[in-house]
Design a protein around this motif. Structure first.
Motif, mmCIF file in Angstrom:
data_model
loop_
_atom_site.group_PDB
_atom_site.id
_atom_site.type_symbol
_atom_site.label_atom_id
_atom_site.label_comp_id
_atom_site.label_asym_id
_atom_site.label_seq_id
_atom_site.Cartn_x
_atom_site.Cartn_y
_atom_site.Cartn_z
ATOM 1 N N UNK A 245 -27.957 -16.221 19.107
ATOM 2 C CA UNK A 245 -28.291 -17.646 19.196
ATOM 3 C C UNK A 245 -29.399 -17.897 20.206
ATOM 4 N N UNK A 246 -29.331 -17.229 21.350
ATOM 5 C CA UNK A 246 -30.369 -17.420 22.376
ATOM 6 C C UNK A 246 -31.746 -17.068 21.804
ATOM 7 N N UNK A 247 -31.814 -15.972 21.079
ATOM 8 C CA UNK A 247 -33.099 -15.493 20.580
ATOM 9 C C UNK A 247 -33.657 -16.412 19.489
ATOM 10 N N UNK A 248 -32.788 -16.870 18.604
ATOM 11 C CA UNK A 248 -33.276 -17.720 17.524
ATOM 12 C C UNK A 248 -33.677 -19.091 18.060
ATOM 13 N N UNK A 300 -23.637 -15.337 31.035
ATOM 14 C CA UNK A 300 -24.404 -15.707 29.845
ATOM 15 C C UNK A 300 -24.782 -17.181 29.856
ATOM 16 N N UNK A 301 -23.868 -18.028 30.300
ATOM 17 C CA UNK A 301 -24.168 -19.461 30.328
ATOM 18 C C UNK A 301 -25.316 -19.757 31.283
ATOM 19 N N UNK A 302 -25.307 -19.126 32.445
ATOM 20 C CA UNK A 302 -26.395 -19.339 33.394
ATOM 21 C C UNK A 302 -27.704 -18.839 32.798
ATOM 22 N N UNK A 303 -27.672 -17.692 32.137
ATOM 23 C CA UNK A 303 -28.903 -17.149 31.556
ATOM 24 C C UNK A 303 -29.439 -18.030 30.437
ATOM 25 N N UNK A 304 -28.560 -18.730 29.721
ATOM 26 C CA UNK A 304 -29.028 -19.549 28.611
ATOM 27 C C UNK A 304 -29.846 -20.751 29.083
ATOM 28 N N UNK A 305 -29.743 -21.135 30.357
ATOM 29 C CA UNK A 305 -30.645 -22.151 30.890
ATOM 30 C C UNK A 305 -32.090 -21.683 30.757
ATOM 31 N N UNK A 306 -32.309 -20.391 31.017
ATOM 32 C CA UNK A 306 -33.650 -19.825 30.950
ATOM 33 C C UNK A 306 -34.102 -19.614 29.514
#
Length: 770
Positions: A245-248, A300-306
């Motif tokens: 999901x992050x990548x798409x 993962x949640x913190x990284x998804x901000x980026x």
């Protein structure tokens, strides 16, 4: 007036700060508090130079949406008071106030205010693109590229990262797991396919728009329109595979921004709706479910901000109201709570590989934020110092010599770690960081072939952005004059000791850890542990293999104390189970660390891991370990264990090859180096040495094709009090190094004198009393 109910702040939750116990690191201070309620918590915040909060001296901030706040102005040095209140429903005013807290602002702090919400985006452009280059920068880039086809590394980027996607078939939407049960191999294939999709959309869009190549733009559009046909609630949704999901979401954000002017109104609306939904999924998890502003330790949640909220928020700003809220949340989190894994010293509690992953995305995000909003988060103290963490704790050429989960376990420092630290070199002009980058670039020649690189980032794209945005920095070698022989990362409880980092054939690195983070997230049950790398060889290693997160190798071996260079008590190690609270409480503490010039020089650290064993060994009163690194040559480890009942200890150490064991000695044998070990003193009598080469309780199917390692156990007799002194002497292959010693055993303690080949004598004292 009734005081506001204030929940207790635990180790997992955000603290009440600032306070008189808080060391302020930057100006203005960051305000955080435990939420007064879990849902719809909006606040009023007040701060003033007097505790009476006189109106003319008081700053009142209304409608604070979360339990964190960064002011938009600097504070004059001096003493201040603050309080907060839950916003009363409907009234628009506070219902009752919290406890009043005070703090002092010293002079000379880094100045890092965050513009207020109402002013934050006033100067931002509605033109395209917004991600990386502005419209004006795009025009300038075209002009320079027309003069020089290799401008900023464009020729390499085009050949290796653009052309492959011009003729590649569109990648199919990933299929579901059999029975919707996650399988590591398929999970990885999913996100690798999605990473390739990101490469195709981002690189074709950027290259097509910069060169105004109509064919390339059409190819980029075909990839983008293909990927928005995928089911947003399917295999690439956040809840099915968050890495996919992050990548798409990132791919669609880049495509929407760069191809915006080349899409029809209908296409633009479809892409925007797709990006909005994908970002909603991530934002809902981060803000509403994981609530990283309450409990910030969701990696993962913190990284998804980026990886998601930043590019999507920028791409959708001025078009979708939610985009502003997502971007506001991201900037406020980065300005206040980031990083939950470290602090002033720039450490990263999860270890160097998760520093690499986390910083790779946050560097990208901060560059995008700075380019679009002019908010420069790199000014914060953490970012000013975090390049020190890989320099000291994951030095070039070292292997199996750093703590925590590592997908490159057993391999030298990754090229991406070097790319990350180069960003901080470009930012600060630090030549040590540039040296680090150059060493990784020279040694990691096949980086693209490794899944933990190819599936996460593209080096040519990184190079293109860096060359455009940052200056060239002159490298400085880490000689003894240039670096500290002992580096204490107080923020995470790691200590690094080095000799000759500048020369791998002479380099000795000793790393020790006793961390307040315990075994949470990607950390292990290894408080009071140590690692030793010498003369190009890992000698006391981080044992095991990286199979997958959650594998039996990970859960039953890597995370457990038995895989570390540490102690077992009655066969039991530290807590490293599934309970996050107990993982965090299974902590350690570095009580002291320093370098002394006395007697030829030595590094020293003292660590306490008592709390780490509390759940599994409730009868432990104290476990303290001292480590001496004498004359940049040999190591002495002193263990103190006191219990309320007799117990046996196992002193553990792990190596790559079978050891030679004798009475109270062992010899580690490597290819480039060896190491002699001796148990100089044990208060309960002689120790019983044994070794084995098995990974206990690991599924045999996970071990296929993986090499065995060797695990030393030195057992004691049962006693309520233990004192163990261990001597480790690393040496180059084919050389012999001798350290002699003698003991002066007295009623109150033991004095031990160590003398090396140069005749330099060092003394340690081992107390017998608790």
């Amino acid at each position: 007036m009734n005081k506001l109910f204030e929940p207790l702040s635990g180790k997992l939750s955000v603290p009440y700060e600032p306070s008189e116990q808080t060391k302020l690191l930057e100006n203005p201070p960051r305000f955080t508090w435990m939420p007064a309620r879990l849902e719809d918590d909006r606040y009023v915040l007040q701060y003033a130079p007097t505790g009476s909060f006189e109106q003319e001296q008081t700053v009142t901030v209304h409608q604070v949406p979360y339990n964190l706040y960064t002011p938009d102005h600097l504070f004059a040095p001096g003493r201040y008071y603050w309080r907060y209140a839950l916003l009363a429903e409907g009234a628009g005013a506070q219902s009752n106030w919290s406890k009043t807290r005070s703090f002092t602002v010293p002079e000379g702090l880094p100045e890092t205010p965050l513009p207020a919400r109402q002013d934050r985006y006033q100067e931002t452009s509605t033109a395209r693109p917004r991600l990386w280059l502005s419209h004006e920068q795009l025009l300038s880039f075209r002009t320079e590229l027309a003069k020089d086809a290799s401008y900023c590394g464009w020729d390499v980027f085009y050949e290796q990262s653009v052309k492959p996607w011009l003729h590649k078939e569109l990648i199919a939407e990933p299929e579901r797991y059999p029975g919707n049960k996650r399988i590591a191999r398929l999970w990885r294939k999913m996100y690798m396919d999605c990473q390739e999709t990101l490469y195709a959309i981002r690189h074709l869009s950027v290259a097509g728009v910069i060169t105004q190549d109509a064919g390339m733009i059409e190819k980029a559009k075909s990839w983008l329109l293909h990927v928005i046909s995928w089911d947003t609630e399917g295999t690439t949704s956040r809840d099915y595979n968050d890495e996919a999901a992050f990548r798409i979401a990132g791919a669609v954000a880049w495509g929407y921004d760069w191809l915006h002017g080349y899409l029809s109104d209908e296409e633009r609306a479809a892409v925007r709706a797709n990006l909005l939904r994908r970002t909603e999924q991530v934002a809902h998890h981060v803000i509403d479910r994981s609530k990283i502003h309450h409990v910030p330790y969701d990696s993962h949640a913190v990284r998804s901000l980026s990886s998601v909220l930043t590019p999507a928020g920028i791409a959708l700003l001025h078009e979708e109201p939610q985009a502003r809220e997502w971007l506001d949340y991201t900037l406020e989190y980065y300005s206040c709570l980031y990083s939950p894994w470290g602090g002033e010293d720039g450490g990263w509690a999860e270890g160097p590989l998760y520093w690499t992953t986390g910083l790779a995305f946050v560097i990208d995000a901060i560059n995008l934020i700075r380019g679009f909003t002019a908010v420069d988060l790199f000014k914060r103290p953490f970012f000013a110092r975090t390049g020190d963490f890989p320099l000291y704790c994951a030095s070039p050429w070292t292997t199996r010599a750093s703590f925590g989960d590592q997908s490159n376990l057993g391999e030298p420092t990754s090229l991406k770690t070097g790319f990350n630290i180069r960003q901080f070199a470009g930012r600060s002009g630090n030549g040590l960081y540039q040296w680090y980058y150059e060493q990784t670039a020279a040694s990691d020649k096949d980086a693209d072939s490794k899944f933990y690189n190819y599936g996460w980032w593209d080096f040519r794209f990184d190079e293109l952005l860096y060359n455009h945005d940052y200056p060239v920095v002159q490298a400085i070698a880490p000689t003894r004059e240039a670096i500290k022989p002992v580096k204490w990362f107080r923020d995470i409880g790691w200590v690094a000791m080095h000799h000759r980092m500048d020369d791998p054939s002479e380099h000795i690195m000793l790393l020790a850890k006793s961390s307040r983070y315990g075994s949470i997230s990607h950390s292990h049950g290894d408080q009071n542990g140590f690692l030793l790398h010498a003369y190009g060889e890992p000698l006391a290693i981080e044992s095991g293999h990286y199979v997958a997160f959650g594998s039996s190798m990970h859960v039953n071996w890597r995370r457990q104390t038995r895989s570390t260079n540490n102690l077992l008590i009655d066969g039991t190690g530290q807590y490293a189970g599934k309970n996050k609270v107990e993982c965090m409480e299974a902590s350690g503490n570095i009580e002291e660390a320093y370098y002394s010039e006395a007697g030829g020089g030595f590094g020293y650290t003292r660590m306490d891991a008592t709390a780490a064993y509390k759940v599994n060994v409730p009868y432990l009163k104290r476990y303290m370990r001292e480590i001496y690194f004498f004359n940049q040559s040999y190591v002495v480890i002193v263990d103190y264990v006191d219990l309320t009942q007799p117990a046996k200890l196992d002193w553990l150490m792990h190596t790559l090859n079978e050891m030679q064991l004798s009475d109270q000695t062992f010899r580690v044998r490597g290819k480039a180096a060896d190491m002699d070990g001796r148990f100089v003193y044990c208060s309960s009598g002689k120790m019983t040495l044994s070794q084995h080469d098995q990974f206990t309780d690991v599924d045999p199917s996970e071990l296929e094709g993986l090499e065995n390692q060797w695990h030393l156990s030195a057992g004691t007799n049962a006693a309520a009090s233990h004192r163990i002194v261990t001597l480790l002497v690393p040496m180059k292959k084919g050389e012999e190094k001798y350290v002699s010693y003698f003991l002066d055993d007295q009623d109150h303690g033991v004095h031990i004198y160590f003398t090396n080949e140069d005749g330099i004598t060092q003394k340690i004292e081992v107390s017998k009393a608790y």
